[in-house]
Design a protein around this motif. Structure first.
Motif, PDB file in Angstrom:
ATOM      1  N   PRO A 310      78.063 -39.367 -33.201  1.00 59.64           N
ATOM      2  CA  PRO A 310      77.296 -38.276 -32.172  1.00 59.64           C
ATOM      3  C   PRO A 310      77.934 -38.596 -30.626  1.00 59.64           C
ATOM      4  O   PRO A 310      78.680 -39.949 -30.836  1.00 59.64           O
ATOM      5  CB  PRO A 310      75.936 -38.661 -32.132  1.00 59.64           C
ATOM      6  N   ASP A 311      77.687 -37.788 -29.872  1.00 62.26           N
ATOM      7  CA  ASP A 311      78.387 -38.209 -28.382  1.00 62.26           C
ATOM      8  C   ASP A 311      77.607 -39.364 -27.819  1.00 62.26           C
ATOM      9  O   ASP A 311      78.109 -40.115 -27.178  1.00 62.26           O
ATOM     10  CB  ASP A 311      77.774 -37.200 -27.527  1.00 62.26           C
ATOM     11  N   CYS A 312      76.200 -39.919 -28.346  1.00 59.00           N
ATOM     12  CA  CYS A 312      75.677 -41.100 -27.752  1.00 59.00           C
ATOM     13  C   CYS A 312      74.602 -41.323 -28.813  1.00 59.00           C
ATOM     14  O   CYS A 312      74.584 -40.796 -29.768  1.00 59.00           O
ATOM     15  CB  CYS A 312      75.119 -40.613 -26.402  1.00 59.00           C
ATOM     16  N   GLY A 313      73.783 -42.269 -28.178  1.00 57.02           N
ATOM     17  CA  GLY A 313      72.661 -42.494 -29.322  1.00 57.02           C
ATOM     18  C   GLY A 313      71.645 -41.459 -29.441  1.00 57.02           C
ATOM     19  O   GLY A 313      71.536 -40.567 -28.504  1.00 57.02           O
ATOM     20  N   PHE A 314      70.836 -41.371 -30.390  1.00 57.54           N
ATOM     21  CA  PHE A 314      69.868 -40.480 -30.878  1.00 57.54           C
ATOM     22  C   PHE A 314      68.608 -40.836 -30.084  1.00 57.54           C
ATOM     23  O   PHE A 314      67.460 -40.140 -30.539  1.00 57.54           O
ATOM     24  CB  PHE A 314      69.938 -40.157 -32.366  1.00 57.54           C
ATOM     25  N   SER A 315      68.428 -41.844 -29.499  1.00 56.13           N
ATOM     26  CA  SER A 315      66.777 -42.115 -28.860  1.00 56.13           C
ATOM     27  C   SER A 315      66.299 -41.075 -28.224  1.00 56.13           C
ATOM     28  O   SER A 315      65.037 -40.980 -27.961  1.00 56.13           O
ATOM     29  CB  SER A 315      67.177 -43.329 -27.895  1.00 56.13           C
ATOM     30  N   GLN A 316      67.039 -40.191 -27.567  1.00 50.90           N
ATOM     31  CA  GLN A 316      66.333 -39.112 -26.695  1.00 50.90           C
ATOM     32  C   GLN A 316      66.470 -37.557 -27.500  1.00 50.90           C
ATOM     33  O   GLN A 316      66.223 -36.578 -26.919  1.00 50.90           O
ATOM     34  CB  GLN A 316      67.341 -38.771 -25.371  1.00 50.90           C
ATOM     35  N   THR A 317      66.619 -37.666 -28.638  1.00 43.76           N
ATOM     36  CA  THR A 317      66.604 -36.476 -29.730  1.00 43.76           C
ATOM     37  C   THR A 317      65.488 -36.657 -30.739  1.00 43.76           C
ATOM     38  O   THR A 317      65.307 -37.700 -31.204  1.00 43.76           O
ATOM     39  CB  THR A 317      67.996 -36.634 -30.383  1.00 43.76           C
ATOM     40  N   ALA A 318      64.890 -35.496 -30.853  1.00 46.44           N
ATOM     41  CA  ALA A 318      63.785 -35.448 -31.866  1.00 46.44           C
ATOM     42  C   ALA A 318      64.277 -36.011 -33.215  1.00 46.44           C
ATOM     43  O   ALA A 318      65.576 -35.739 -33.717  1.00 46.44           O
ATOM     44  CB  ALA A 318      63.332 -34.093 -32.033  1.00 46.44           C
ATOM     45  N   ARG A 319      63.463 -36.525 -33.922  1.00 45.26           N
ATOM     46  CA  ARG A 319      64.001 -37.361 -35.188  1.00 45.26           C
ATOM     47  C   ARG A 319      64.429 -36.324 -36.074  1.00 45.26           C
ATOM     48  O   ARG A 319      65.575 -36.292 -36.862  1.00 45.26           O
ATOM     49  CB  ARG A 319      62.837 -38.141 -35.802  1.00 45.26           C
ATOM     50  N   HIS A 320      63.846 -35.175 -36.440  1.00 54.80           N
ATOM     51  CA  HIS A 320      64.192 -34.183 -37.422  1.00 54.80           C
ATOM     52  C   HIS A 320      65.715 -33.513 -37.266  1.00 54.80           C
ATOM     53  O   HIS A 320      66.351 -33.334 -37.831  1.00 54.80           O
ATOM     54  CB  HIS A 320      63.158 -32.990 -37.806  1.00 54.80           C
ATOM     55  N   VAL A 321      65.866 -33.366 -35.538  1.00 49.46           N
ATOM     56  CA  VAL A 321      67.321 -32.728 -35.221  1.00 49.46           C
ATOM     57  C   VAL A 321      68.083 -33.858 -35.352  1.00 49.46           C
ATOM     58  O   VAL A 321      69.129 -33.514 -35.845  1.00 49.46           O
ATOM     59  CB  VAL A 321      67.055 -32.587 -33.731  1.00 49.46           C
ATOM     60  N   ALA A 322      67.782 -35.165 -35.254  1.00 46.48           N
ATOM     61  CA  ALA A 322      68.957 -36.240 -35.230  1.00 46.48           C
ATOM     62  C   ALA A 322      69.272 -36.370 -36.621  1.00 46.48           C
ATOM     63  O   ALA A 322      70.492 -36.685 -37.030  1.00 46.48           O
ATOM     64  CB  ALA A 322      68.384 -37.376 -34.827  1.00 46.48           C
ATOM     65  N   THR A 323      68.339 -36.301 -37.579  1.00 51.33           N
ATOM     66  CA  THR A 323      68.682 -36.451 -38.985  1.00 51.33           C
ATOM     67  C   THR A 323      69.494 -35.091 -39.644  1.00 51.33           C
ATOM     68  O   THR A 323      70.352 -35.737 -40.396  1.00 51.33           O
ATOM     69  CB  THR A 323      67.312 -36.437 -39.807  1.00 51.33           C
ATOM     70  N   ALA A 324      68.955 -33.873 -38.966  1.00 48.99           N
ATOM     71  CA  ALA A 324      70.034 -32.996 -39.615  1.00 48.99           C
ATOM     72  C   ALA A 324      71.371 -33.029 -38.868  1.00 48.99           C
ATOM     73  O   ALA A 324      72.202 -32.379 -39.764  1.00 48.99           O
ATOM     74  CB  ALA A 324      69.072 -31.597 -39.034  1.00 48.99           C
ATOM     75  N   LYS A 325      71.512 -33.249 -37.754  1.00 53.24           N
ATOM     76  CA  LYS A 325      72.549 -33.392 -37.070  1.00 53.24           C
ATOM     77  C   LYS A 325      73.592 -34.546 -37.780  1.00 53.24           C
ATOM     78  O   LYS A 325      74.638 -34.482 -38.213  1.00 53.24           O
ATOM     79  CB  LYS A 325      72.657 -33.822 -35.325  1.00 53.24           C
TER      80      LYS A 325
END
Length: 344
Positions: A310-325
């Motif tokens: 990913p471009d950066c860490g997923f800490s600022q991304t909703a978990r279900h979105v991060a998992t799908a991405k």
């Protein structure tokens, strides 16, 4: 690295905090007397177990502990640094921006006699899985961004110089624990590219004597999904190719692959980790789009030198979105691997 598949699919570092864990952390902060050390350790270990399962379930080739012990990607590290005091924030309300981040002032020479806590993170991770991992550690210039020199250091570079041996010692301690892949998080360099030789010397001294594969992550900031600087890598070229690291990790998805042609200017000895999904966007990129982006990258750099993140860490991304991405990132990479004979 030799044990990895062609074009490894991995992460930058952080993962979305599970909702229950975020609520737990808030409650600990508000009512610390309700929880003993064993209670806190149990919750932390459970959180790491959850995010490890998320990442392995997505099919990622190299994972992390999700930075569950940290506040943001670097703010928790200030708890380990002696010689600083917090500065009250001027603005607490309104739209989020970097002026709302925690700030500190030096009151005595900086020290971290207990280290920065990453060795304990790695040991906890290894209790749960033997999966390939990387350990991100914030670089001295980036850490210095939240510390005013006070009457101890003249400016940010003075603070940075004091942090170099602290970060170097942390990297060496991780390597001694068996970490073979370290990531130096230095997004601030991408936002302050005006002193290239000083920057290269700083990187060289930070990683000196560290026996590991070292990546350097340079994004443009992601606090509350906001960038903090002009989003161009052009000012870092060509000198960034001389940095004493094995890999550069850079963001491209949020910029629609702008400047991807710069990768061709890097020396063949330099690997690249290319950000091909946007952590600031809640739209989940289809696997076919990830594959198309990767094919564009491969017109400028050989597949043997490329990892996808990913471009950066997923800490600022909703978990279900991060998992799908993450799942689509993995599938996009696999589509390209199959097309060039690299297997699944």
């Amino acid at each position: 690295m030799s044990s990895e598949p062609l074009i490894p699919a991995t992460v930058i570092g952080s993962w979305s905090f599970p909702g229950w864990y975020e609520a737990f952390i808030a409650d600990v902060a508000d009512r610390p007397d309700r929880y003993g050390p064993a209670d806190r350790e149990e919750a932390l270990r459970d959180a790491v177990r959850v995010v490890v399962a998320d990442q392995l379930g997505a099919g990622l080739d190299r994972i992390t502990d999700g930075e569950m012990q940290r506040v943001d990607f670097n703010l928790g590290f200030y708890d380990f640094i002696e010689g600083i005091e917090p500065i009250p924030r001027n603005r607490l309300w309104g739209a989020p921006a970097h002026d709302q981040r925690s700030k500190y002032r030096c009151v005595s020479p900086l020290a971290a006699p207990r280290g920065l806590g990453t060795v304990a993170e790695f040991r906890r991770f290894r209790l749960l899985t033997d999966a390939p991992t990387k350990m991100p550690v914030p670089g001295p210039f980036t850490l210095a961004g939240c510390i005013a020199g006070g009457e101890v250091y003249p400016d940010r570079m003075g603070v940075t110089e004091a942090l170099v041996p602290i970060v170097n010692a942390e990297l060496k301690a991780l390597a001694a624990e068996g970490v073979d892949f370290l990531q130096l998080d230095e997004p601030s360099f991408a936002c302050h590219p005006d002193a290239p030789e000083e920057f290269l010397d700083l990187v060289a001294r930070t990683v000196e004597g560290v026996d590991a594969y070292i990546s350097m992550h340079m994004c443009f900031g992601n606090y509350r999904a906001r960038a903090v600087g002009w989003r161009s890598y052009r000012p870092l070229f060509p000198h960034i190719g001389r940095a004493k690291v094995s890999q550069l990790a850079m963001e491209f998805a949020s910029r629609e692959l702008a400047e991807v042609e710069l990768l061709a200017e890097l020396p063949e000895s330099m690997d690249v980790a290319v950000g091909l999904v946007d952590v600031k966007n809640t739209w989940v990129e289809p696997a076919e789009l990830v594959a198309d982006r990767l094919r564009a990258v491969l017109t400028h750099v050989d597949a043997s030198r490329v990892s996808v993140t990913p471009d950066c860490g997923f800490s600022q991304t909703a978990r279900h979105v991060a998992t799908a991405k993450a799942r689509n990132l993995v599938e996009g990479v696999r589509l390209v691997r199959r097309s060039i004979g690299g297997g699944d």
